[in-house]
Design an enzyme around this catalytic site. Structure first.
Site, PDB file in Angstrom:
ATOM      1  N   HIS A 109       0.831  -1.198   0.014  1.00 63.01           N
ATOM      2  CA  HIS A 109      -0.076   0.002   0.012  1.00 63.01           C
ATOM      3  C   HIS A 109       0.917   1.445  -0.001  1.00 63.01           C
ATOM      4  O   HIS A 109       1.805   1.395   0.758  1.00 63.01           O
ATOM      5  CB  HIS A 109      -1.089  -0.012   1.310  1.00 63.01           C
ATOM      6  CG  HIS A 109      -1.955   1.117   1.426  1.00 63.01           C
ATOM      7  ND1 HIS A 109      -3.112   1.368   0.506  1.00 63.01           N
ATOM      8  CD2 HIS A 109      -1.793   2.350   1.997  1.00 63.01           C
ATOM      9  CE1 HIS A 109      -3.615   2.390   0.586  1.00 63.01           C
ATOM     10  NE2 HIS A 109      -3.017   3.164   1.571  1.00 63.01           N
ATOM     11  N   GLU A 174       8.579   1.101  -2.672  1.00 68.96           N
ATOM     12  CA  GLU A 174       8.053  -0.200  -2.842  1.00 68.96           C
ATOM     13  C   GLU A 174       8.773  -1.325  -3.475  1.00 68.96           C
ATOM     14  O   GLU A 174       8.362  -2.364  -3.052  1.00 68.96           O
ATOM     15  CB  GLU A 174       6.649   0.171  -3.756  1.00 68.96           C
ATOM     16  CG  GLU A 174       5.523   1.275  -3.100  1.00 68.96           C
ATOM     17  CD  GLU A 174       4.259   1.356  -3.845  1.00 68.96           C
ATOM     18  OE1 GLU A 174       3.920   0.508  -4.313  1.00 68.96           O
ATOM     19  OE2 GLU A 174       3.818   2.522  -3.984  1.00 68.96           O
TER      20      GLU A 174
HETATM   21  C1  GRF Z   1       1.279   0.863  -6.029  1.00 68.28           C
HETATM   22  O1  GRF Z   1       1.485   2.293  -5.938  1.00 68.28           O
HETATM   23  C2  GRF Z   1       0.840  -0.374  -4.993  1.00 68.28           C
HETATM   24  O2  GRF Z   1       1.432   0.478  -3.729  1.00 68.28           O
HETATM   25  C3  GRF Z   1      -0.623   0.269  -4.978  1.00 68.28           C
HETATM   26  O3  GRF Z   1      -0.865   0.467  -6.501  1.00 68.28           O
HETATM   27  C4  GRF Z   1       0.297   0.655  -7.304  1.00 68.28           C
HETATM   28  C5  GRF Z   1       0.574  -0.519  -8.236  1.00 68.28           C
HETATM   29  O4  GRF Z   1       1.777  -0.014  -8.929  1.00 68.28           O
HETATM   30  N1  GRF Z   1      -1.443  -0.771  -4.166  1.00 68.28           N
HETATM   31  P1  GRF Z   1       2.075  -1.398  -9.932  1.00 68.28           P
HETATM   32  O5  GRF Z   1       1.179  -1.687 -10.830  1.00 68.28           O
HETATM   33  O6  GRF Z   1       2.975  -2.285  -9.268  1.00 68.28           O
HETATM   34  O7  GRF Z   1       3.182  -0.502 -10.994  1.00 68.28           O
END
Ligand code: GRF
Length: 224
Positions: A109, A174
């Site tokens: 998230h 992330e």
């Molecule tokens: C990311 O910011 C994730 O945290 C959220 O949705 C976005 C997805 O990005 N849940 P990706 O598809 O992994 O590029």
């Protein structure tokens, strides 16, 4: 070797971070499949390039959410994996799925939970005026973004930020945190006490506080 499957609805850059981590040998797991609710998801292209089987469960073809969930449930069962990773999967999993795979689903998230759960987390953070935001990887329970937290990493919010610039800064974290969390979970290096996930860090974090950029080791995948 542990088996994982990834659920993603769109771009799939977090999915790509997992593919890369497997390829580089950082993650010693097999990715048994990508599951998506969106036939147009770019994540599908990434899966095909990496030779990962794709299961499309097109949400728009189901007349009820219950029917869609039933199809998803049986696909998840058939994959026979140790861990499901929600990486930009834009739907809430129903209670039957969460119960069946309890402790075996994690989500990423783009905010420091419990702040800014739900959609548009980066926009929520900007509108609230926080000076620090970040990302959270957590186990999935029946609530929305409420399960026990495995890892968080933070980033500064600058006065000139907009949703795009803040999202990009968080996304970098992330891509570090998600492989790290998958590794910890797949290696069984944690236990859960109440809401707290106690991680046996080994040499992975060297007890450095998340977000302490002065100690950030640079190129390796340590998210701290
Ligand atoms: C990311 O910011 C994730 O945290 C959220 O949705 C976005 C997805 O990005 N849940 P990706 O598809 O992994 O590029």
């Amino acid at each position: 070797m542990k088996r994982i499957a990834v659920l993603a609805s769109g771009r799939g850059s977090n999915f790509q971070a997992l593919i890369d981590a497997i390829r580089d040998g950082y993650l010693n797991v097999a990715c048994a499949g990508l599951v998506t609710d969106n036939p147009g998801a770019y994540a599908i292209v990434r899966a095909r390039e990496a030779g990962i089987p794709v299961r499309v469960i097109d949400y728009s073809l189901f007349s009820t959410k219950e029917d869609y969930e039933a199809a998803l449930f049986s696909v998840m069962q058939s994959l026979d994996v140790d861990l499901f990773v929600l990486a930009g999967y834009m739907r809430i999993l129903g209670p039957r799925i969460v119960r069946e795979f309890s402790g075996r689903i994690i989500n990423i998230h783009p905010a420091l939970l419990p702040s800014f759960a739900g959609l548009h987390a980066q926009r929520q953070a900007l509108e609230y005026g926080v000076r620090v935001s970040g990302c959270t990887v957590h186990f999935v329970d029946e609530g929305m973004d409420t399960g026990p937290i495995i890892i968080q990493a933070c980033v500064p919010v600058f006065p000139g930020d907009d949703e795009e610039s803040l999202s990009a800064r968080i996304l970098e974290k992330e891509h570090q945190c998600l492989p790290w969390a998958v590794r910890i979970v797949c290696e069984g290096r944690f236990r859960i006490e109440g809401r707290r996930v106690l991680v046996n860090e080994g040499n992975d974090t060297k007890n450095i506080a998340p977000g302490d950029t002065a100690h950030r080791p640079g190129k390796d995948r340590n998210p701290f």
